[in-house]
Structure formats: C-alpha cells, structure tokens
Design an enzyme around this catalytic site. Structure first.
Site, PDB file in Angstrom:
ATOM      1  N   HIS A 120      47.727  39.641  47.276  1.00  0.00           N
ATOM      2  CA  HIS A 120      48.892  39.924  46.435  1.00  0.00           C
ATOM      3  C   HIS A 120      49.219  41.416  46.447  1.00  0.00           C
ATOM      4  O   HIS A 120      48.390  42.252  46.797  1.00  0.00           O
ATOM      5  CB  HIS A 120      48.640  39.432  45.023  1.00  0.00           C
ATOM      6  CG  HIS A 120      48.760  37.942  44.888  1.00  0.00           C
ATOM      7  ND1 HIS A 120      48.801  37.297  43.681  1.00  0.00           N
ATOM      8  CD2 HIS A 120      48.859  36.970  45.837  1.00  0.00           C
ATOM      9  CE1 HIS A 120      48.921  36.003  43.876  1.00  0.00           C
ATOM     10  NE2 HIS A 120      48.953  35.769  45.183  1.00  0.00           N
ATOM     11  N   GLU A 146      49.739  43.594  43.977  1.00  0.00           N
ATOM     12  CA  GLU A 146      48.923  44.411  43.085  1.00  0.00           C
ATOM     13  C   GLU A 146      47.542  44.645  43.700  1.00  0.00           C
ATOM     14  O   GLU A 146      47.001  45.754  43.662  1.00  0.00           O
ATOM     15  CB  GLU A 146      48.779  43.728  41.720  1.00  0.00           C
ATOM     16  CG  GLU A 146      50.104  43.469  41.021  1.00  0.00           C
ATOM     17  CD  GLU A 146      50.678  42.099  41.325  1.00  0.00           C
ATOM     18  OE1 GLU A 146      51.411  41.573  40.480  1.00  0.00           O
ATOM     19  OE2 GLU A 146      50.400  41.554  42.417  1.00  0.00           O
ATOM     20  N   CYS A 153      49.149  37.851  38.699  1.00  0.00           N
ATOM     21  CA  CYS A 153      48.405  36.600  38.548  1.00  0.00           C
ATOM     22  C   CYS A 153      47.066  36.904  37.862  1.00  0.00           C
ATOM     23  O   CYS A 153      46.752  38.062  37.566  1.00  0.00           O
ATOM     24  CB  CYS A 153      48.187  35.945  39.906  1.00  0.00           C
ATOM     25  SG  CYS A 153      46.978  36.832  40.942  1.00  0.00           S
ATOM     26  N   CYS A 170      44.710  39.205  40.101  1.00  0.00           N
ATOM     27  CA  CYS A 170      45.176  40.599  40.113  1.00  0.00           C
ATOM     28  C   CYS A 170      44.998  41.247  38.748  1.00  0.00           C
ATOM     29  O   CYS A 170      44.717  42.454  38.655  1.00  0.00           O
ATOM     30  CB  CYS A 170      46.637  40.662  40.549  1.00  0.00           C
ATOM     31  SG  CYS A 170      46.899  40.306  42.305  1.00  0.00           S
TER      32      CYS A 170
END
Length: 330
Positions: free
Chosen positions: A261, A263, A289, A292
C-alpha cells in the site's frame, strides 16, 4: 492565470495581447483555429469567411467548441492570454478554470474604424458604412452558434476603455494584471501536499486503485509512496497480483494481495534511506487500512491527513484516535 480577451473590432485587444506576451504570457487566439479550418478547406481568410466558418464550427461541435479544444492545452503552472473570445459559451467553458478572468476592451466606434483602416487586415472594410454593417452581424444574433459580442462582453470581469494612446493602454493593462495577480490565493499547505500526493498516485501500477502517500516534516516532503507490487515483482497491471487482477471486493482478501500500500511504501522508503519520520505528517489519498495503520503507529508518525475513505470500516481510524494520532479528512 488565464486572461481572456473580448471586444469589438479595432478596440485594441491586439495591443493588450502584445503587452502580456512581452511579460511572459503564452498567447492563443480562438480565431487561429478558425483560420486553420479555412486554410484546410482552401478558402480565403477574410473577416466574413472567419465569421461564417466560426459559426459552422460552433454549429457542428457545440457553441463552446473553440474553447473546449483549447482548455486541454492550458497547464496550471503557466500564464496564458486567450484572444478572440466572441461567444458566451466560450466564456462559460473557460470559467470552469478558477484562474480565468475575462477582460473586455472597448473604444468609440469611429476611432475603432480609423484603427482598422490603418492596419488593413484580412479584407477589413474600407468605408465606415461597411464597417458598421459588418459589426452589426457580430454584435448579436438569434443563432446561438454565431458571434455574440454584446452578450460576451456582458460577462467580462473587467472593462478597459481604450480611447487614448497605445502607451496609456499598455500602462492600464500592466496595472490591471498586476492587481489581478496580487489577488490570487496560494494553496494552503494541506492542499499543496495532498495535491502532490494525487500526482504521485499516477505512478501506481495497481490495476484496481491508484493511491499515494506523502510524508512531510517541517513542511518538507521527506518520503513518497504509491501502491503496487514490491520491487523485483511483475507490476500489478501486468498481472503481477492475482488478487487485484481478479477484481475482488474492495477491502477484502488483503492477505492474498501482493501489492504494497501507499502508506506502507512511503514508510519503507523513509527507512530504506535512513530518514526519521518521527512526529511527521502523512498525507494519503485514501484513509489507511488496518495493516498500514499499525505501521503508522509504530513508525512514530504524529498526524494523518486523508482524502477519501478506504472501504474497511472505522477500526483503523479508531486505532489512530486511541493511540493519540491526530487524523483529519480533507
């Protein structure tokens, strides 16, 4: 800034355009597009032919067709001058850009006639009666695709009266544009960094969703990241992640997803280069999420600013709140 010019024939729009070109504005004329159409058709470039060809182009492509063709060429980081705006639909199209300002240049009719006699351009009328007759065709029409100079001029943000010398018009133009520039609002820091994140997201190779994160400390970007498969693995858009390529439900099956992801990548990139992100601000185009979120908590990031909600419920945001991490949506 985009400065649009409208006005009657011989009012002095060309002088204003030249003044702005000298100061670095990039010049476009909607009439040039009509000239190109006439040249392609092998027709003589006269004022009457320009009027008729412009009307035909608006009838075929919509009243704003000339402005629509131009807008895609205008970058947000440059100054432009757009000449020969003669239809209200063109103004409406250009005003979709918040940095657009329409200036109407006007002058007394007899003075305008004397000016066009001196320039002798594109079969301009040589007697005053013909000049007035031709001008009446340009001022208004029941055909919405025709030139509508009166209606267009009524939409101007600024009107410049040009009944004196070229030198005075040059000074008025520079003063007017200087005032407009001073009124421009610079983007705030949130808008600035989120705008950077949105551009970074275009680098994503994920086939399902393009997301990006930017980590900022002391108002400096120290790390960026976008979602996609890890280094050395085939890009998601090339089939590298089976889960994404199956187009499963958003927010589900993340344990099978090979993509990192945004992040996560921004945090990992900072670690890779040995940059501390303690107390930094993370700007992300989607809320984080759960995985993260745990990385954000353990990395020492002090604030999270997100644009859209990621479809995983409220748990990640609740964890950030519980841990004392400031979160904001913009």
């Amino acid at each position: 800034m985009i400065i649009g010019l409208t006005g009657k024939n011989g009012a002095g729009k060309g002088v204003v355009a030249e003044c702005l070109k000298e100061t670095g504005f990039i010049y476009y004329s909607l009439s040039d597009m009509i000239r190109e159409e006439l040249a392609a058709a092998g027709k003589e470039i006269t004022r009457e032919n320009l009027i008729e060809a412009g009307k035909k182009m608006r009838e075929d492509g919509g009243a704003s067709v000339l402005a629509d063709r131009l807008i895609d060429k205008l970058d947000i980081d440059k100054n432009y001058i757009v000449d020969s705006i003669r239809n209200p639909a063109e103004v409406i199209a250009l005003k979709k850009r918040k940095d657009f300002c329409l200036i109407c240049v006007d002058a007394e009719q007899r003075l305008r006639f004397e000016r066009i006699k001196m320039r002798a351009r594109e079969s301009d009328p040589t007697d005053f009666e013909s000049f007035v007759k031709l001008e009446e065709k340009e001022l208004k029409s029941e055909n919405p695709a025709a030139q509508q100079l009166v209606a267009t001029a009524s939409m101007a943000d600024i009107v410049i009266e040009n009944n004196e010398s070229v030198r005075e018009l040059d000074q008025i133009t520079k003063t007017t544009v200087r005032d407009l520039m001073s009124q421009q609002v610079r983007p705030g820091w949130d808008e600035y960094f989120m705008g950077i994140a949105k551009v970074v997201s275009l680098r994503s190779n994920c086939i399902k969703r393009k997301v990006a994160a930017v980590i900022v400390k002391d108002q400096r970007v120290i790390s960026t990241g976008y979602n996609g498969t890890p280094r050395g693995i085939a890009n998601c858009c090339d089939g590298g992640c089976p889960r994404c390529n199956s187009f499963g439900k958003s927010g589900s099956g993340l344990g099978e997803c090979l993509c990192s992801h945004a992040e996560e990548n921004s945090i990992v990139q900072a670690a890779y280069h040995g940059v501390s992100i303690k107390e930094a601000v993370l700007y992300t185009t989607f809320s984080p999420c759960l995985i993260c979120t745990k990385m954000i908590l353990n990395s020492g990031i002090g604030e999270v600013v997100f644009n859209a909600n990621y479809p995983m419920g409220d748990l990640p945001l609740k964890l950030l709140e519980e841990a004392g991490i400031k979160t904001r949506q913009m």
